[in-house]
Design a protein around this motif. Structure first.
Motif, mmCIF file in Angstrom:
data_model
loop_
_atom_site.group_PDB
_atom_site.id
_atom_site.type_symbol
_atom_site.label_atom_id
_atom_site.label_comp_id
_atom_site.label_asym_id
_atom_site.label_seq_id
_atom_site.Cartn_x
_atom_site.Cartn_y
_atom_site.Cartn_z
ATOM 1 N N ARG A 138 -35.976 1.226 21.080
ATOM 2 C CA ARG A 138 -35.637 0.363 22.229
ATOM 3 C C ARG A 138 -35.979 1.075 23.536
ATOM 4 O O ARG A 138 -35.864 2.304 23.612
ATOM 5 C CB ARG A 138 -34.135 0.026 22.165
ATOM 6 C CG ARG A 138 -33.633 -0.652 23.413
ATOM 7 C CD ARG A 138 -32.247 -1.238 23.281
ATOM 8 N NE ARG A 138 -31.102 -0.349 23.291
ATOM 9 C CZ ARG A 138 -30.737 0.448 24.280
ATOM 10 N NH1 ARG A 138 -31.482 0.575 25.368
ATOM 11 N NH2 ARG A 138 -29.634 1.175 24.176
ATOM 12 N N TYR A 171 -29.597 8.381 23.861
ATOM 13 C CA TYR A 171 -30.466 8.191 22.696
ATOM 14 C C TYR A 171 -31.633 9.166 22.828
ATOM 15 O O TYR A 171 -31.926 9.670 23.916
ATOM 16 C CB TYR A 171 -31.094 6.778 22.695
ATOM 17 C CG TYR A 171 -30.233 5.678 22.130
ATOM 18 C CD1 TYR A 171 -30.029 5.554 20.755
ATOM 19 C CD2 TYR A 171 -29.650 4.721 22.970
ATOM 20 C CE1 TYR A 171 -29.261 4.517 20.231
ATOM 21 C CE2 TYR A 171 -28.874 3.682 22.455
ATOM 22 C CZ TYR A 171 -28.688 3.596 21.086
ATOM 23 O OH TYR A 171 -27.925 2.572 20.569
ATOM 24 N N GLY A 189 -19.516 -2.211 14.273
ATOM 25 C CA GLY A 189 -18.943 -3.436 14.848
ATOM 26 C C GLY A 189 -20.037 -4.138 15.606
ATOM 27 O O GLY A 189 -21.057 -3.514 15.931
ATOM 28 N N ALA A 238 -32.303 1.523 10.511
ATOM 29 C CA ALA A 238 -32.333 0.069 10.347
ATOM 30 C C ALA A 238 -33.012 -0.563 11.549
ATOM 31 O O ALA A 238 -33.131 0.058 12.609
ATOM 32 C CB ALA A 238 -30.909 -0.460 10.218
ATOM 33 N N GLY A 266 -32.034 5.026 14.240
ATOM 34 C CA GLY A 266 -31.786 5.922 13.125
ATOM 35 C C GLY A 266 -30.994 7.144 13.537
ATOM 36 O O GLY A 266 -30.970 7.534 14.714
ATOM 37 N N GLU A 312 -24.971 0.308 13.272
ATOM 38 C CA GLU A 312 -24.782 -1.065 12.832
ATOM 39 C C GLU A 312 -24.577 -1.141 11.301
ATOM 40 O O GLU A 312 -24.585 -0.117 10.612
ATOM 41 C CB GLU A 312 -25.911 -1.975 13.359
ATOM 42 C CG GLU A 312 -27.296 -1.539 13.047
ATOM 43 C CD GLU A 312 -27.596 -1.622 11.580
ATOM 44 O OE1 GLU A 312 -27.751 -0.556 10.952
ATOM 45 O OE2 GLU A 312 -27.659 -2.744 11.046
ATOM 46 N N SER A 329 -28.510 9.007 18.382
ATOM 47 C CA SER A 329 -29.494 8.302 17.552
ATOM 48 C C SER A 329 -30.884 8.326 18.171
ATOM 49 O O SER A 329 -31.049 8.567 19.374
ATOM 50 C CB SER A 329 -29.071 6.839 17.391
ATOM 51 O OG SER A 329 -27.833 6.764 16.752
ATOM 52 N N GLY A 359 -27.051 0.368 8.420
ATOM 53 C CA GLY A 359 -26.980 1.832 8.412
ATOM 54 C C GLY A 359 -25.668 2.307 7.788
ATOM 55 O O GLY A 359 -25.637 3.275 7.021
ATOM 56 N N ARG A 408 -28.260 -10.751 19.491
ATOM 57 C CA ARG A 408 -27.112 -9.909 19.143
ATOM 58 C C ARG A 408 -25.931 -10.770 18.683
ATOM 59 O O ARG A 408 -25.205 -10.406 17.757
ATOM 60 C CB ARG A 408 -26.744 -9.029 20.335
ATOM 61 C CG ARG A 408 -27.713 -7.867 20.489
ATOM 62 C CD ARG A 408 -27.680 -7.190 21.843
ATOM 63 N NE ARG A 408 -28.772 -6.244 21.946
ATOM 64 C CZ ARG A 408 -28.645 -4.912 21.852
ATOM 65 N NH1 ARG A 408 -27.464 -4.372 21.696
ATOM 66 N NH2 ARG A 408 -29.701 -4.131 21.941
ATOM 67 N N GLU A 427 -30.178 7.757 7.946
ATOM 68 C CA GLU A 427 -30.222 6.313 7.718
ATOM 69 C C GLU A 427 -31.015 5.722 8.854
ATOM 70 O O GLU A 427 -31.144 6.342 9.909
ATOM 71 C CB GLU A 427 -28.820 5.704 7.662
ATOM 72 C CG GLU A 427 -27.965 5.878 8.940
ATOM 73 C CD GLU A 427 -28.379 5.026 10.133
ATOM 74 O OE1 GLU A 427 -28.823 3.890 9.933
ATOM 75 O OE2 GLU A 427 -28.289 5.525 11.266
ATOM 76 N N SER A 450 -22.520 -5.738 18.311
ATOM 77 C CA SER A 450 -22.970 -5.258 19.619
ATOM 78 C C SER A 450 -22.106 -5.871 20.715
ATOM 79 O O SER A 450 -21.858 -7.077 20.731
ATOM 80 C CB SER A 450 -24.441 -5.666 19.819
ATOM 81 O OG SER A 450 -24.866 -5.301 21.108
ATOM 82 N N GLU A 477 -22.122 6.112 15.390
ATOM 83 C CA GLU A 477 -21.824 4.775 15.918
ATOM 84 C C GLU A 477 -23.046 3.916 15.596
ATOM 85 O O GLU A 477 -24.049 3.961 16.307
ATOM 86 C CB GLU A 477 -21.586 4.903 17.430
ATOM 87 C CG GLU A 477 -21.135 3.635 18.090
ATOM 88 C CD GLU A 477 -21.480 3.649 19.574
ATOM 89 O OE1 GLU A 477 -21.293 4.684 20.258
ATOM 90 O OE2 GLU A 477 -21.983 2.612 20.033
ATOM 91 N N ARG A 499 -21.699 -6.777 30.579
ATOM 92 C CA ARG A 499 -22.361 -5.464 30.576
ATOM 93 C C ARG A 499 -23.624 -5.511 31.414
ATOM 94 O O ARG A 499 -24.030 -4.511 32.003
ATOM 95 C CB ARG A 499 -22.677 -5.077 29.119
ATOM 96 C CG ARG A 499 -23.270 -3.719 28.973
ATOM 97 C CD ARG A 499 -23.202 -3.224 27.551
ATOM 98 N NE ARG A 499 -24.111 -3.926 26.658
ATOM 99 C CZ ARG A 499 -24.271 -3.647 25.365
ATOM 100 N NH1 ARG A 499 -23.560 -2.701 24.822
ATOM 101 N NH2 ARG A 499 -25.113 -4.306 24.629
#
Ligand SMILES: Nc1ncnc2c1ncn2[C@@H]1O[C@H](COP(=O)(O)OP(=O)(O)OP(=O)(O)O)[C@@H](O)[C@H]1O
Ligand SMILES: Nc1nc2c(ncn2[C@@H]2O[C@H](COP(=O)(O)O)[C@@H](O)[C@H]2O)c(=O)[nH]1
Length: 204
Positions: free
Chosen positions: A56, A68, A27, A89, A97, A118, A52, A121, A163, A87, A29, A116, A152
């Protein structure tokens, strides 16, 4: 690092047990995927949420190995070259990934593993693992999505703009998914996800 094409997952199933399930949650961001996943894990601690790898930078409060695995571009490229990612991206200027081994292990143990991730992926996973169950989380409106990204308070104006640009393309692809859930009321969205994951009395 020119392609995100995955190779097979190849879980080793423990003799006498059935293989687990792979679930993908996608879904735009800021739609609330992470929020819903944390609530889901509190209620169903037997679920495994994949951690993942990303290039970033960590946001305040994010912990390496919990939220992460933070890696340099070079480290990420090496993981791709060694086939360690299921996977991967690029998203809004960074690489993301899914480490292959923990997911294969959990599925081999008969557990339900959730990614979870994008859209790109999610497409890669569908190509390599057709049995995957894929859920797309939609915002009630684009205005609300923007509001959530801003409230956020974690991303720069430029990052928010990137985004949001990507969000519309992702939402346009929602029809590719097995299920669509609108995250308007948090509890209602959570209950919809629970009904998808646990039809009847299935709890694994
Ligand atoms: N149903 C909801 N109603 C209102 N606000 C919500 C709802 N769900 C999540 N939020 C809020 O929206 C913001 C974004 O949520 P979250 O970080 O979970 O999004 P995300 O989809 O995981 O984003 P990303 O993909 O960038 O990691 C957070 O501030 C969260 O508290
Ligand atoms: N393809 C993948 N996408 C991933 C992965 N982990 C997270 N993501 C998605 O990236 C964006 C941005 O995340 P953020 O933490 O910087 O806000 C979001 O849509 C995530 O779902 C992954 O392993 N692979």
């Amino acid at each position: 690092m020119t392609t995100g094409l995955p190779t097979q997952i190849s879980p080793t199933v423990i003799p006498g047990s059935k293989a687990g399930r792979l679930i993908v949650l996608t879904g735009p961001s800021g739609v609330g995927k992470g929020t819903l996943m944390q609530l889901l894990l509190q209620r169903h601690p037997q679920l495994y949420l994949s951690i993942s790898v990303t290039t970033r930078s960590p946001r305040p409060g994010e912990i390496h190995g919990k939220h992460y695995y933070f890696a340099s571009r070079e480290e990420f490229r090496q993981m791709v070259d060694r086939g360690e990612l299921l996977e991967w991206a690029e998203f809004a200027g960074n690489c993301y990934g899914t480490p292959r081994q923990p997911v294969a292990e959990k599925i081999g143990e008969g557990k339900t593993a959730i990614l979870e991730i994008e859209l790109e992926g999610a497409r890669q996973i569908r190509a390599s693992f057709p049995e995957v169950l894929r859920i797309f989380i939609l915002p009630p409106s684009m205005e609300e999505l923007e509001q959530r990204l801003r409230s956020r308070g974690q991303d720069s104006e430029e990052a928010i703009a990137r985004r949001l640009r990507r969000a519309q393309a992702e939402i346009n692809a929602a029809g590719e998914f097995d299920y669509k859930v609108i995250n308007d009321n948090r509890e209602a969205a959570l209950q919809e996800i629970e009904a998808i994951l646990f039809p009847d009395s299935r709890q694994d």
